[in-house]
Write an enzyme that holds these catalytic residues in place. Structure first.
Site, PDB file in Angstrom:
ATOM      1  N   ILE A   1      -2.654  -5.229   1.264  1.00  0.00           N
ATOM      2  CA  ILE A   1      -2.197  -5.987   0.085  1.00  0.00           C
ATOM      3  C   ILE A   1      -1.364  -5.131  -0.857  1.00  0.00           C
ATOM      4  CG2 ILE A   1      -3.978  -7.767  -0.003  1.00  0.00           C
ATOM      5  CD1 ILE A   1      -5.448  -5.926  -2.042  1.00  0.00           C
TER       6      ILE A   1
ATOM      7  N   ALA B   1       0.403  -0.842  -1.676  1.00  0.00           N
ATOM      8  CA  ALA B   1       0.547   0.560  -1.294  1.00  0.00           C
ATOM      9  C   ALA B   1       0.186   1.407  -2.491  1.00  0.00           C
ATOM     10  CB  ALA B   1       1.984   0.836  -0.881  1.00  0.00           C
ATOM     11  N   GLY B   2      -0.816   2.238  -2.311  1.00  0.00           N
ATOM     12  CA  GLY B   2      -1.213   3.137  -3.386  1.00  0.00           C
ATOM     13  C   GLY B   2      -0.540   4.473  -3.188  1.00  0.00           C
ATOM     14  N   GLU B   3      -0.836   5.406  -4.065  1.00  0.00           N
ATOM     15  CA  GLU B   3      -0.216   6.727  -3.983  1.00  0.00           C
ATOM     16  C   GLU B   3      -0.654   7.445  -2.712  1.00  0.00           C
ATOM     17  OE1 GLU B   3      -1.615   9.507  -6.834  1.00  0.00           O
ATOM     18  OE2 GLU B   3      -0.273  11.061  -6.099  1.00  0.00           O
TER      19      GLU B   3
ATOM     20  N   GLU C   1      -2.494   2.958   2.154  1.00  0.00           N
ATOM     21  CA  GLU C   1      -2.486   1.508   1.975  1.00  0.00           C
ATOM     22  C   GLU C   1      -3.706   1.022   1.189  1.00  0.00           C
ATOM     23  OE1 GLU C   1      -1.781   2.396   5.380  1.00  0.00           O
ATOM     24  OE2 GLU C   1       0.367   1.970   5.144  1.00  0.00           O
ATOM     25  N   VAL C   2      -3.511  -0.134   0.569  1.00  0.00           N
ATOM     26  CA  VAL C   2      -4.638  -0.822  -0.063  1.00  0.00           C
ATOM     27  C   VAL C   2      -4.864  -2.099   0.746  1.00  0.00           C
ATOM     28  CG1 VAL C   2      -5.526  -1.823  -2.191  1.00  0.00           C
ATOM     29  CG2 VAL C   2      -3.890   0.058  -2.303  1.00  0.00           C
TER      30      VAL C   2
ATOM     31  N   LYS D   1      -9.098   1.021  -0.881  1.00  0.00           N
ATOM     32  CA  LYS D   1      -8.003   1.992  -0.956  1.00  0.00           C
ATOM     33  C   LYS D   1      -8.250   3.060   0.080  1.00  0.00           C
ATOM     34  CE  LYS D   1      -6.499   1.686  -5.671  1.00  0.00           C
ATOM     35  NZ  LYS D   1      -6.130   2.419  -6.853  1.00  0.00           N
TER      36      LYS D   1
ATOM     37  N   ASP E   1      -1.712   5.319 -19.087  1.00  0.00           N
ATOM     38  CA  ASP E   1      -0.725   4.569 -18.308  1.00  0.00           C
ATOM     39  C   ASP E   1      -1.041   3.085 -18.381  1.00  0.00           C
ATOM     40  OD1 ASP E   1       1.432   4.041 -16.721  1.00  0.00           O
ATOM     41  OD2 ASP E   1       0.496   4.664 -14.843  1.00  0.00           O
TER      42      ASP E   1
HETATM   43  P1  AMP Z   1      -2.892   1.114  -6.993  1.00  0.00           P
HETATM   44  O1  AMP Z   1      -2.821   2.292  -6.089  1.00  0.00           O
HETATM   45  O2  AMP Z   1      -4.203   1.015  -7.725  1.00  0.00           O
HETATM   46  O3  AMP Z   1      -1.725   1.044  -7.936  1.00  0.00           O
HETATM   47  O4  AMP Z   1      -2.825  -0.195  -6.051  1.00  0.00           O
HETATM   48  C1  AMP Z   1      -1.636  -0.593  -5.414  1.00  0.00           C
HETATM   49  C2  AMP Z   1      -1.590  -2.109  -5.340  1.00  0.00           C
HETATM   50  O5  AMP Z   1      -2.670  -2.603  -4.573  1.00  0.00           O
HETATM   51  C3  AMP Z   1      -1.715  -2.782  -6.704  1.00  0.00           C
HETATM   52  O6  AMP Z   1      -0.500  -2.922  -7.381  1.00  0.00           O
HETATM   53  C4  AMP Z   1      -2.280  -4.141  -6.324  1.00  0.00           C
HETATM   54  O7  AMP Z   1      -1.256  -5.014  -5.908  1.00  0.00           O
HETATM   55  C5  AMP Z   1      -3.147  -3.821  -5.105  1.00  0.00           C
HETATM   56  N1  AMP Z   1      -4.547  -3.653  -5.541  1.00  0.00           N
HETATM   57  C6  AMP Z   1      -5.148  -2.498  -5.911  1.00  0.00           C
HETATM   58  N2  AMP Z   1      -6.427  -2.729  -6.227  1.00  0.00           N
HETATM   59  C7  AMP Z   1      -6.656  -4.043  -6.060  1.00  0.00           C
HETATM   60  C8  AMP Z   1      -7.797  -4.901  -6.242  1.00  0.00           C
HETATM   61  N3  AMP Z   1      -8.965  -4.433  -6.664  1.00  0.00           N
HETATM   62  N4  AMP Z   1      -7.663  -6.201  -5.968  1.00  0.00           N
HETATM   63  C9  AMP Z   1      -6.466  -6.695  -5.554  1.00  0.00           C
HETATM   64  N5  AMP Z   1      -5.363  -5.945  -5.379  1.00  0.00           N
HETATM   65  C10 AMP Z   1      -5.448  -4.639  -5.617  1.00  0.00           C
END
Ligand code: AMP
EC number: 2.7.10.1
Length: 989
Positions: free
Chosen positions: A632, A634-636, A639-640, A658, A751
């Site tokens: 759903i 992409a985190g740093e 994948e998420v 994550k 942030d």
């Molecule tokens: P992040 O690394 O936390 O910025 O996560 C990257 C993307 O994953 C976010 O912009 C969301 O679209 C998705 N995401 C992260 N955590 C969640 C969550 N708990 N529920 C739904 N989507 C999430």
């Protein structure tokens, strides 16, 4: 200047009118001054030989009583005049590529010459020629470039002298020097003065950084970046910078110097802290007075050491106050509620003087004294909850013996008590002592058989201490049962007695019975029971056996009551450990697994081993309990996924997972997991909840609650115009509540932005993104600053950008930006302005204008969040209260803030990007992000912009634009298109 820039300029002008204009003095460096040279000018005239007709000539003049030289020419009656006057070689300063030429001159009116008007001119030309060396008297017309033609504003008639002053710019100079030349083509002119100068930004000191005098740049370097140097006793991690404009103004200072420890800023200099004050770190703060119980020995102190007898505990801030040892606890009393059980409760009041600390604990010491000889009570005595480290002012003491004097000493301790050792304890910490004479409750010491028959048993027993004459009477309770009752079913008989002897009748012959006696004092206090004793009746036919000479008649009469109680005991349950021990750390937890808020957030960095931090704050999950379903995001770090968590004994829950991509370093793994160590410390409705982590397997994961609607900025963009102000304010209230919780825990987010807020399917908003490295490696908005960190400029408070002062107050600024993003349905703050422009605008008191349809109260709150002085911004607690108030009376949201579509709907909604009208309806719709209605316009036959301009609100509705937000956006844009000309005249300055 293209149209975009033009409009941008207009915007700035508008805000500048409302804001504060910075006025900075500029400086002019003169490199040629005709007046100052007097008669020694030596300018070249050409042609050299004029014969009868003279060209330019030096003429001495008197004006207002003073004499000066001018160059004049006046061949108005002649045809084809071409008279040149060339200055001496003007040396150029290397950095000055743009000079100003200020000319004072007089031009005679051609009509004042009879018959000369055909050939007479009223203008002359300015030329320039660059050269690396003085060419002396060599003069070639062809080497001169024309700069401009100069015409007078006012011409001089015969008797009325009119002096004109004109200034022209000569740009792009690059060689060592240049000449100016004035070409006359038949006018009657006198040049009274020529002044050539360039502009500089004067040497200045800003934010403790000094910047050298700097020559203003030319067109090709409109803003010159200049590095500063910290003034004496000021330091900076990175060089401060500032820009010098073409007009010689300093603008946009970036970064700053700060007075080093022990110094404070006084009128642009750093001065030593006065005696009695200190400053521990380089900062913009003032020196602070030495805190309580400290001493200051000299000026320029970095810290203030403790006064004698006062201390700082290891966890105290090194610059906080020092504290003394606590005085003795007060009012120590002992209450004996359960005497017979050998227990008493000691209680006391906190010391009168806590030494200024709130970490007071107590310890209890016990001495037992017999005949004036005292010794430690030893380990036999029990204390509940403990004998040391008590935070409560009472303790239950048990297992006490009878007939002894106990001396209990309660001592108060604080975080600094240990520091006072090994010095002898000052008298202020002396403990209070109380002595107790503890009297044992009556206790059955022995039980004897006095007589028995086949159907009766006579018993007697002793009690201790022996009842004294005045002590309250003792009663007894005897209970007995047959020894060999059926397993699981026991019948007790209970007798209540006033004497210590009894005859029990109606027993079975030859049967063993078990007896137990318990003594009671008159005040209801229970004493100890006897051991269970076994006695047997005589077999049938035996004569009674007398064990003593006691006659039992009276004794039997003494049995005042007799009960038979059938007690069915299926289990002999002994209450083992009836009160489970609760350690001090347990007090943070309720009985459910939910974690209550800790007082303050703990930075996982404070743990030497980050893995320990993760385990402390997060639950370990077995990877087999986690199922990944779909990517759903992409985190740093990887994948998420959306997925399912099915922990044993718990219901399935939807989660976000994550992951850490393969090939990570240990440092990356720790940074990745740091987010869990932080998130795991929070438990709040509006903070993303951590379900747990997988750390013990190769593929580390962070598992959080799943937020169905994803990131808030995207969600609002996708649902532009679909929510009422009430709903939007509701979302903001949630975010503010989450932020209040974080700030109460002293956690600064750094942030906060709509992209870091997640939304679930009930539109609840939760704050997320807590990684340690996140600021802001993983944020595409992060921009490198001079100090090396990355900062999302348009969300960040000026003091955090300038000198990294991140506080809850800077989070409040960001919250204001989030408010704007939410009310503008995910619009990008400051639209397409560059970060540099944003910073400049903020410095100039520019603030974002109200979004369309934004309630006035909400916009006012945003403006409060953006106050320059961070101490004046509201706190998150205030913000939550205010938003709650607005939500409780929705009418308060009805007053809408002033909205100007020309400012607030950003380009190119008011025109095509090149300044021309839109070429097509679809191009226009695209520019205002309303392309989804292209077909509606086409179907309704609206295919030209002229037709669009004729549309009324009703027409827009009729073609199928139903959402109020979209209706307004389209209507406002049309209004903007129509209003374009008036816009220009309104905002042009
Ligand atoms: P992040 O690394 O936390 O910025 O996560 C990257 C993307 O994953 C976010 O912009 C969301 O679209 C998705 N995401 C992260 N955590 C969640 C969550 N708990 N529920 C739904 N989507 C999430």
């Amino acid at each position: 200047m293209d149209f975009i820039c033009g409009v941008r300029h207009l915007l700035f002008s508008y805000f500048l009118i409302n804001g504060i204009l910075i006025t900075i003095q500029t400086k002019e460096e003169v490199i040629l001054d005709m007046k100052a040279a007097g008669g020694e000018l030596g300018w070249l005239t050409w042609p050299l030989d004029q014969g009868e007709r003279s060209g330019w000539e030096v003429v001495q003049r008197t004006l207002n009583g003073s004499q000066f030289y001018s160059y004049s020419v006046c061949n108005v009656g002649e045809r084809e005049q071409d008279n040149w006057l060339r200055t001496t070689f003007i040396q150029r300063r290397p950095a000055a590529s743009r000079v100003f030429v200020e000319i004072q001159f007089i031009v005679r009116d051609c009509n004042s010459f009879d018959g000369a008007s055909l050939t007479c001119k009223e203008t002359f030309n300015l030329y320039t020629s660059e050269s690396d060396a003085d060419v002396g008297t060599t003069f070639r017309k062809g080497q001169f470039k024309k700069v401009t033609t100069i015409a007078p504003d006012e011409i001089t008639s015969k008797n009325d002298l009119r002096i004109n002053t004109e200034t022209r710019v000569v740009e792009n100079l690059s060689r060592k020097g240049f000449y100016l030349a004035f070409q006359d083509i038949g006018a009657c002119i006198a040049i009274l003065s020529v002044r050539v100068y360039y502009k500089t930004c004067p040497a200045t000191v800003k934010s403790l950084a000094s910047f050298p005098e700097t020559v203003a740049g030319g067109e090709n370097q409109a803003l010159k970046e200049v590095n500063g140097v910290c003034t004496d006793n000021a330091i900076s991690e990175n060089l401060p910078r500032i820009y010098c404009t073409v007009d010689g103004e300093w603008v946009v200072p970036v970064g700053q110097c700060q007075c080093k420890p022990g110094y404070e800023e006084v009128e642009d200099t750093c001065q030593e802290c006065q005696q009695g004050f200190f400053k521990a770190a380089a900062s913009g703060d003032k020196c602070e007075p030495c805190p309580a119980n400290t001493q200051s020995l000299k000026s320029g102190a970095l810290s203030c050491p403790c006064m004698d007898g006062f201390y700082r505990a290891p966890n105290d801030p090194p610059n906080g106050p020092c504290s003394g040892l606590p005085s003795a606890p007060k009012d120590l009393v002992a209450t004996t509620t359960q005497l017979s059980a050998g227990k008493l409760v000691l209680s006391w009041s906190p010391p009168a003087d806590t030494g200024g600390r709130n970490d007071i604990t107590y310890s209890v010491d016990c001495q037992r004294c017999e005949s004036n000889v005292c010794q430690a009570c030893g380990e036999k005595i029990r204390y509940e909850p403990a004998s040391t480290g008590l935070t409560d002012t009472k303790v239950l003491v048990s297992e006490l013996d009878a007939h002894l004097n106990y001396t209990f000493t309660v001592e108060a301790h604080s975080g600094v008590s240990l520091l006072a050792l090994p010095r002898s304890k000052p008298p202020s910490t002396s403990a209070l002592t109380t002595s107790l004479h503890y009297t044992d409750p009556p206790k059955i010491t022995s039980m004897r058989l006095v007589e028995r028959t086949p159907t009766s048993l006579s018993l007697s027993w002793d009690v201790s201490p022996r009842p004294r004459a005045l002590s309250p009477p003792i009663r007894y309770e005897l209970n007995y049962r047959k020894k060999d009752d059926n397993l699981g079913m026991t019948t007790y008989t209970v007798l209540k007695l006033e004497k210590n002897l009894v005859q029990v009748n109606e027993l079975n012959p030859g049967t063993a019975y078990l007896f137990r006696v318990q003594a009671f004092t008159g005040d209801g206090g229970a004493g100890g029971s006897s051991m269970e004793e076994q006695f047997e009746t005589l077999p049938e036919g035996h004569l009674p056996q007398n064990n003593t000479a006691v006659i039992f008649g009276a004794a039997v009469g003494g049995a005042v009551m007799l009960f038979i109680v059938a007690v069915v005991l299926f289990l002999r349950r002994r209450k083992r450990n009836s009160h489970t021990r609760q350690g001090p750390e347990d007090t943070y937890f309720s009985s459910s697994e939910q974690l209550k808020p800790l007082k303050t957030y703990v930075d996982p960095h404070t743990y030497e081993d980050p893995n320990v931090a993760v385990l402390k704050f997060a639950t370990e999950i077995h990877p087999s309990h986690v199922t990944k379903q779909k990517v759903i995001g992409a985190g740093e770090f990887g994948e998420v996924y959306r997925g399912i968590l099915k922990a044993p004994g718990r219901k399935e829950v939807a989660v976000a997972i994550k992951t850490l991509k393969p090939g990570y370093t240990e440092k990356q793994r720790q940074d990745f997991l740091s987010e869990a160590s932080i998130m795991g410390q929070f438990a709040h409705q509006n903070i993303i909840r951590l379900e747990g982590v997988v750390t013990k397997f190769k593929h580390a994961m962070i598992v959080t609650e799943y937020m169905e609607n994803g990131a808030l900025d995207r969600y609002l963009k996708d649902h532009d115009g679909e929510f009422s102000s009430f709903q939007l304010v509701g979302m903001l209230r949630g975010i503010a509540a989450g932020m209040k919780y974080l700030s109460d825990m002293s956690y600064v987010h750094r942030d906060l932005a709509a992209r870091n807020i997640l939304v679930n399917n009930t539109l609840e908003c939760k704050v997320s993104d807590f990684g340690l490295s996140r600021v802001l490696e993983d944020d595409p908005e992060g921009t490198y600053t001079t100090s090396g960190g990355k900062i999302p400029i348009r969300w960040t408070a000026p003091e955090a950008i300038a000198y990294r002062k991140f506080t809850s107050a800077s989070d409040v600024w960001s919250f204001g930006i989030v408010m704007w993003e939410v009310m503008a349905f995910g619009e990008r703050p400051y639209w397409d302005m560059s970060n540099h422009e944003v910073m400049k605008a903020i410095n100039e008191a520019f603030r974002l204008p109200a979004p369309m349809d934004c309630p006035s109260a909400v916009y006012q709150l945003m403006l409060q969040c953006w106050l320059q002085d961070r101490s004046k911004r509201p706190r998150f607690g205030d913000i939550v209260s205010l938003l709650d108030k607005l939500l409780r009376s929705p009418d308060s949201l009805k007053t809408i803030a002033d909205f100007d579509p020309r400012v607030s709907i950003r380009l190119p909604s008011t025109s095509g990007s090149d300044g021309s009208p839109f070429r097509s309806v679809s191009e226009w719709l695209e520019s205002i992000k309303m392309s989804q209605y292209s077909e509606n316009f086409t179907c309704a036959g609206i295919v030209t912009m002229d037709q669009v301009l004729q549309m009324k609100n009703e027409d827009i509705k009729n073609i199928g634009v139903r959402l109020p937000g979209h209706l307004k956006r389209i209507a406002y844009s049309i209004l903007g298109l129509k209003d374009q000309t008036s816009t220009l005249s309104v905002f042009a300055v």
